[in-house]
Design a protein around this motif. Structure first.
Motif, PDB file in Angstrom:
ATOM      1  N   MET A  62      -2.207   5.915 -11.061  1.00  0.00           N
ATOM      2  CA  MET A  62      -2.388   4.478 -11.317  1.00  0.00           C
ATOM      3  C   MET A  62      -1.056   3.774 -11.566  1.00  0.00           C
ATOM      4  SD  MET A  62      -5.899   4.127 -13.524  1.00  0.00           S
ATOM      5  CE  MET A  62      -5.700   5.554 -14.570  1.00  0.00           C
ATOM      6  N   THR A  63      -0.176   4.388 -12.336  1.00  0.00           N
ATOM      7  CA  THR A  63       1.115   3.745 -12.573  1.00  0.00           C
ATOM      8  C   THR A  63       1.945   3.684 -11.305  1.00  0.00           C
ATOM      9  OG1 THR A  63       2.061   5.835 -13.371  1.00  0.00           O
ATOM     10  CG2 THR A  63       1.230   4.303 -15.034  1.00  0.00           C
ATOM     11  N   SER A  64       1.821   4.694 -10.453  1.00  0.00           N
ATOM     12  CA  SER A  64       2.525   4.672  -9.170  1.00  0.00           C
ATOM     13  C   SER A  64       1.998   3.538  -8.289  1.00  0.00           C
ATOM     14  CB  SER A  64       2.366   6.015  -8.465  1.00  0.00           C
ATOM     15  OG  SER A  64       2.989   5.985  -7.201  1.00  0.00           O
ATOM     16  N   GLU A  65       0.673   3.364  -8.264  1.00  0.00           N
ATOM     17  CA  GLU A  65       0.079   2.269  -7.490  1.00  0.00           C
ATOM     18  C   GLU A  65       0.548   0.913  -8.020  1.00  0.00           C
ATOM     19  OE1 GLU A  65      -4.127   2.942  -7.658  1.00  0.00           O
ATOM     20  OE2 GLU A  65      -4.031   4.684  -6.325  1.00  0.00           O
ATOM     21  N   ILE A  66       0.642   0.780  -9.312  1.00  0.00           N
ATOM     22  CA  ILE A  66       1.123  -0.475  -9.903  1.00  0.00           C
ATOM     23  C   ILE A  66       2.572  -0.698  -9.514  1.00  0.00           C
ATOM     24  CG2 ILE A  66       1.726  -1.602 -12.081  1.00  0.00           C
ATOM     25  CD1 ILE A  66      -0.807  -0.242 -13.280  1.00  0.00           C
ATOM     26  N   ASP A  67       3.403   0.340  -9.663  1.00  0.00           N
ATOM     27  CA  ASP A  67       4.816   0.224  -9.301  1.00  0.00           C
ATOM     28  C   ASP A  67       4.995  -0.149  -7.846  1.00  0.00           C
ATOM     29  OD1 ASP A  67       5.613   0.825 -11.870  1.00  0.00           O
ATOM     30  OD2 ASP A  67       6.056   2.928 -11.453  1.00  0.00           O
ATOM     31  N   ASN A  68       4.217   0.489  -6.967  1.00  0.00           N
ATOM     32  CA  ASN A  68       4.322   0.203  -5.532  1.00  0.00           C
ATOM     33  C   ASN A  68       3.854  -1.224  -5.221  1.00  0.00           C
ATOM     34  OD1 ASN A  68       5.370   2.714  -4.872  1.00  0.00           O
ATOM     35  ND2 ASN A  68       3.347   3.617  -4.569  1.00  0.00           N
ATOM     36  N   GLY A  69       2.847  -1.682  -5.917  1.00  0.00           N
ATOM     37  CA  GLY A  69       2.341  -3.046  -5.709  1.00  0.00           C
ATOM     38  C   GLY A  69       3.307  -4.114  -6.184  1.00  0.00           C
TER      39      GLY A  69
END
Length: 118
Positions: free
Chosen positions: A108-115
Motif C-alpha cells: 500500500m505504501t508503495s502504491e501511494i508513493d508511485n501515485g
C-alpha cells in the motif's frame, strides 16, 4: 526547587521535574490526550511523597522559585518521572499474520508513493 500552582492548588518539586513537566505539557498541547504522571513532591513536613497529576492540553501551571535545597539534594530526592508517549504508538504484531500484514502495508505504501509521482 519550584512551586507549581495549578487550578487545584500547588506543589513543590525539583527544578528538573518542573522542567520535564513543562516540556511535556507543551508537547501535549497539540493532542486531544490526557495522561497521568506520578511526580515526587516535597510535603510541608520536609518528607517527599508521590503525587499523581492529570495532564491535558488544558493544563495551566504557574511556576516560581522556592528556596530550600542544593541541586545535588534535589537530584537525590526527586527522580524525574517517565512521561507517557504522546500520539500514535505502533505495536509489533506477534501472530502468524504479521508477515502478511507487513507485506500488505509495504504494498500500500508503495502504491501511494508511485501515485504521488504522477
Amino acid at each position: 526547587m519550584k512551586r507549581i500552582t495549578y487550578s487545584g492548588g500547588s506543589i513543590v518539586t525539583s527544578n528538573a521535574i518542573t522542567t520535564a513537566l513543562l516540556r511535556y505539557i507543551t508537547s501535549l498541547a497539540d493532542t486531544d490526550n490526557s495522561v497521568t504522571v506520578d511526580v515526587t513532591v516535597l510535603e510541608e513536613n520536609d518528607e517527599t511523597c508521590m503525587h499523581t497529576l492529570v495532564l491535558s492540553p488544558a493544563s495551566q501551571f504557574d511556576v516560581c522559585d522556592v528556596e530550600g535545597m542544593t541541586e545535588e539534594e534535589e537530584v537525590a530526592r526527586f527522580p524525574v518521572p517517565e512521561m507517557p508517549m504522546i500520539g500514535i504508538i505502533g505495536t509489533v504484531e506477534s501472530t502468524g499474520d504479521a508477515g502478511r500484514t507487513a507485506e500488505d502495508f509495504n504494498r500500500m505504501t508503495s502504491e501511494i508513493d508511485n501515485g504521488l509521482g504522477q
